[in-house]
Design a protein around this motif. Sequence first.
Motif, PDB file in Angstrom:
ATOM      1  N   LEU A 109     -34.118  12.825 -23.554  1.00  0.00           N
ATOM      2  CA  LEU A 109     -32.979  13.626 -24.007  1.00  0.00           C
ATOM      3  C   LEU A 109     -32.731  13.387 -25.502  1.00  0.00           C
ATOM      4  CD1 LEU A 109     -30.591  15.526 -23.481  1.00  0.00           C
ATOM      5  CD2 LEU A 109     -29.239  13.544 -22.829  1.00  0.00           C
ATOM      6  N   ILE A 110     -32.799  12.127 -25.896  1.00  0.00           N
ATOM      7  CA  ILE A 110     -32.573  11.790 -27.306  1.00  0.00           C
ATOM      8  C   ILE A 110     -33.611  12.488 -28.187  1.00  0.00           C
ATOM      9  CG2 ILE A 110     -32.629   9.870 -28.978  1.00  0.00           C
ATOM     10  CD1 ILE A 110     -31.196   8.182 -26.812  1.00  0.00           C
ATOM     11  N   GLU A 111     -34.859  12.505 -27.716  1.00  0.00           N
ATOM     12  CA  GLU A 111     -35.919  13.189 -28.469  1.00  0.00           C
ATOM     13  C   GLU A 111     -35.667  14.695 -28.547  1.00  0.00           C
ATOM     14  OE1 GLU A 111     -40.043  12.521 -27.257  1.00  0.00           O
ATOM     15  OE2 GLU A 111     -39.559  10.377 -27.380  1.00  0.00           O
ATOM     16  N   HIS A 112     -35.116  15.203 -27.461  1.00  0.00           N
ATOM     17  CA  HIS A 112     -34.834  16.626 -27.385  1.00  0.00           C
ATOM     18  C   HIS A 112     -33.686  17.013 -28.323  1.00  0.00           C
ATOM     19  CE1 HIS A 112     -34.199  20.553 -25.481  1.00  0.00           C
ATOM     20  NE2 HIS A 112     -32.925  20.243 -25.367  1.00  0.00           N
ATOM     21  N   LEU A 113     -32.717  16.121 -28.455  1.00  0.00           N
ATOM     22  CA  LEU A 113     -31.524  16.434 -29.239  1.00  0.00           C
ATOM     23  C   LEU A 113     -31.693  16.209 -30.734  1.00  0.00           C
ATOM     24  CD1 LEU A 113     -28.721  14.846 -26.990  1.00  0.00           C
ATOM     25  CD2 LEU A 113     -29.291  17.263 -27.204  1.00  0.00           C
ATOM     26  N   PHE A 114     -32.483  15.187 -31.070  1.00  0.00           N
ATOM     27  CA  PHE A 114     -32.585  14.813 -32.481  1.00  0.00           C
ATOM     28  C   PHE A 114     -33.993  15.024 -33.024  1.00  0.00           C
ATOM     29  CE2 PHE A 114     -29.207  12.185 -30.632  1.00  0.00           C
ATOM     30  CZ  PHE A 114     -28.153  12.524 -31.464  1.00  0.00           C
ATOM     31  N   GLU A 115     -34.038  15.334 -34.319  1.00  0.00           N
ATOM     32  CA  GLU A 115     -35.337  15.416 -34.972  1.00  0.00           C
ATOM     33  C   GLU A 115     -35.823  14.002 -35.264  1.00  0.00           C
ATOM     34  OE1 GLU A 115     -35.866  18.231 -38.013  1.00  0.00           O
ATOM     35  OE2 GLU A 115     -34.096  19.388 -37.446  1.00  0.00           O
ATOM     36  N   GLU A 116     -37.084  13.925 -35.676  1.00  0.00           N
ATOM     37  CA  GLU A 116     -37.658  12.606 -35.946  1.00  0.00           C
ATOM     38  C   GLU A 116     -36.888  11.853 -37.028  1.00  0.00           C
ATOM     39  OE1 GLU A 116     -42.104  12.003 -36.489  1.00  0.00           O
ATOM     40  OE2 GLU A 116     -41.960  13.447 -34.846  1.00  0.00           O
ATOM     41  N   ASN A 117     -36.344  12.593 -37.970  1.00  0.00           N
ATOM     42  CA  ASN A 117     -35.610  11.935 -39.059  1.00  0.00           C
ATOM     43  C   ASN A 117     -34.193  11.525 -38.662  1.00  0.00           C
ATOM     44  OD1 ASN A 117     -34.099  14.268 -39.049  1.00  0.00           O
ATOM     45  ND2 ASN A 117     -34.961  15.086 -40.948  1.00  0.00           N
ATOM     46  N   GLY A 118     -33.847  11.698 -37.386  1.00  0.00           N
ATOM     47  CA  GLY A 118     -32.544  11.225 -36.910  1.00  0.00           C
ATOM     48  C   GLY A 118     -31.417  12.237 -37.032  1.00  0.00           C
TER      49      GLY A 118
ATOM     50  N   MET B   2     -26.350   6.562 -42.854  1.00  0.00           N
ATOM     51  CA  MET B   2     -26.442   6.634 -41.396  1.00  0.00           C
ATOM     52  C   MET B   2     -26.904   8.025 -40.950  1.00  0.00           C
ATOM     53  SD  MET B   2     -23.359   5.905 -38.744  1.00  0.00           S
ATOM     54  CE  MET B   2     -23.372   4.136 -38.500  1.00  0.00           C
ATOM     55  N   LYS B   3     -27.813   8.041 -39.954  1.00  0.00           N
ATOM     56  CA  LYS B   3     -28.315   9.319 -39.424  1.00  0.00           C
ATOM     57  C   LYS B   3     -27.488   9.729 -38.198  1.00  0.00           C
ATOM     58  CE  LYS B   3     -31.593   9.543 -42.378  1.00  0.00           C
ATOM     59  NZ  LYS B   3     -32.819   8.760 -42.207  1.00  0.00           N
ATOM     60  N   CYS B   4     -27.610  10.986 -37.829  1.00  0.00           N
ATOM     61  CA  CYS B   4     -26.826  11.511 -36.700  1.00  0.00           C
ATOM     62  C   CYS B   4     -27.078  10.711 -35.412  1.00  0.00           C
ATOM     63  CB  CYS B   4     -27.151  12.980 -36.456  1.00  0.00           C
ATOM     64  SG  CYS B   4     -26.828  13.998 -37.907  1.00  0.00           S
ATOM     65  N   LYS B   5     -28.335  10.337 -35.235  1.00  0.00           N
ATOM     66  CA  LYS B   5     -28.700   9.598 -34.023  1.00  0.00           C
ATOM     67  C   LYS B   5     -27.891   8.293 -33.917  1.00  0.00           C
ATOM     68  CE  LYS B   5     -33.119   8.212 -32.160  1.00  0.00           C
ATOM     69  NZ  LYS B   5     -34.569   8.436 -32.320  1.00  0.00           N
ATOM     70  N   GLN B   6     -27.848   7.545 -35.033  1.00  0.00           N
ATOM     71  CA  GLN B   6     -27.061   6.304 -34.997  1.00  0.00           C
ATOM     72  C   GLN B   6     -25.565   6.610 -34.937  1.00  0.00           C
ATOM     73  OE1 GLN B   6     -29.893   6.666 -37.241  1.00  0.00           O
ATOM     74  NE2 GLN B   6     -29.727   4.844 -38.517  1.00  0.00           N
ATOM     75  N   ALA B   7     -25.173   7.654 -35.656  1.00  0.00           N
ATOM     76  CA  ALA B   7     -23.745   7.989 -35.704  1.00  0.00           C
ATOM     77  C   ALA B   7     -23.218   8.311 -34.303  1.00  0.00           C
ATOM     78  CB  ALA B   7     -23.511   9.160 -36.650  1.00  0.00           C
ATOM     79  N   THR B   8     -24.016   9.074 -33.531  1.00  0.00           N
ATOM     80  CA  THR B   8     -23.540   9.441 -32.191  1.00  0.00           C
ATOM     81  C   THR B   8     -23.416   8.199 -31.305  1.00  0.00           C
ATOM     82  OG1 THR B   8     -25.814   9.973 -31.543  1.00  0.00           O
ATOM     83  CG2 THR B   8     -24.423  11.812 -32.211  1.00  0.00           C
ATOM     84  N   GLN B   9     -24.355   7.263 -31.486  1.00  0.00           N
ATOM     85  CA  GLN B   9     -24.261   6.033 -30.694  1.00  0.00           C
ATOM     86  C   GLN B   9     -23.011   5.233 -31.064  1.00  0.00           C
ATOM     87  OE1 GLN B   9     -27.893   3.865 -30.120  1.00  0.00           O
ATOM     88  NE2 GLN B   9     -26.857   2.116 -29.190  1.00  0.00           N
ATOM     89  N   MET B  10     -22.730   5.174 -32.378  1.00  0.00           N
ATOM     90  CA  MET B  10     -21.506   4.490 -32.840  1.00  0.00           C
ATOM     91  C   MET B  10     -20.256   5.168 -32.262  1.00  0.00           C
ATOM     92  SD  MET B  10     -21.815   1.910 -34.855  1.00  0.00           S
ATOM     93  CE  MET B  10     -23.339   1.239 -34.240  1.00  0.00           C
TER      94      MET B  10
END
Lengths: 210, 63
Positions: A109-118, B2-10
């Motif tokens: 799911l995380i891979e699906h939601l986010f691009e590689e750059n986060g 901070m990237k969105c991925k980390q931000a959402t986890q925070m």
Amino acid sequence: MTNMNLAVEMEPSAASHVFHDTAFIDELRLQMLKFATLQVRDSQLAEDAVQEAMLSAYQNIDRFARQAAFKTWVFSILKNKIIDLLRKEKRHTSASQLEEGPNLSGDALIEHLFEENGHWQKDERPKKWDQPDHGVENAHFWKVFDACLNALPAKYGRLFMMREFLEMDTSEICHNEDVSVSSLNVTLYRARLRLRECLEDHWFQKETAT
Amino acid sequence: MMKCKQATQMLSEKLDRPLSAKEKIALTMHTAICTPCRQFGKQMEDIRAMSKSYAKKKESDRD
């Protein structure tokens, strides 16, 4: 009982007074019932499981002293009862209602939601949730919520329920479930991510689409 | 940054533990410029509120 490490040496008479604290027991019963009902999805079975767990706790009370430990212990009894029940009964969930669409979880799911750059994938960026009336009186919303909850992977669902419905604190959950704090936090994050996705797909987006 | 991925986890962990000062600053800076994450943060709180109502509802269903 498996959780012998929780046992505290004490006088039997001092422990059984826990059962005389009506307010504490009522509150605990309610929490147990909530927990059991959410897992077995049958109020009668849930009631029975709670009853049996309480009885079992009463019969073995001489092992327990502190109320906090008592609560953890009673829940561990209840959990075993629920597991027994779930093994016997074929669990009926409404997850099939949600079969259409990707039902990803965890890393997928995380891979699906986010691009590689986060950053968010363009299509997956959260949009404002319009809440016309997702109020308690809107039965249809709660059906969707219920189904989304059911569709969570079992481990996510259990930890999420402990945190959000039973309002257990972190140390209590970690102790009970034998997980680390960071693993609990990550699991809760994934559970919320999954639940958010499900609610968006089956309720909020649907609303705006029509 | 901070990237969105980390931000959402925070934004999720914020509901489970107090964030450190450093985390708070990084998160505030991120959400200041990122609308999707700001929405996400609101929705995390919505989900908590919904769960509360849901649990309450289950209780009253029984009566």
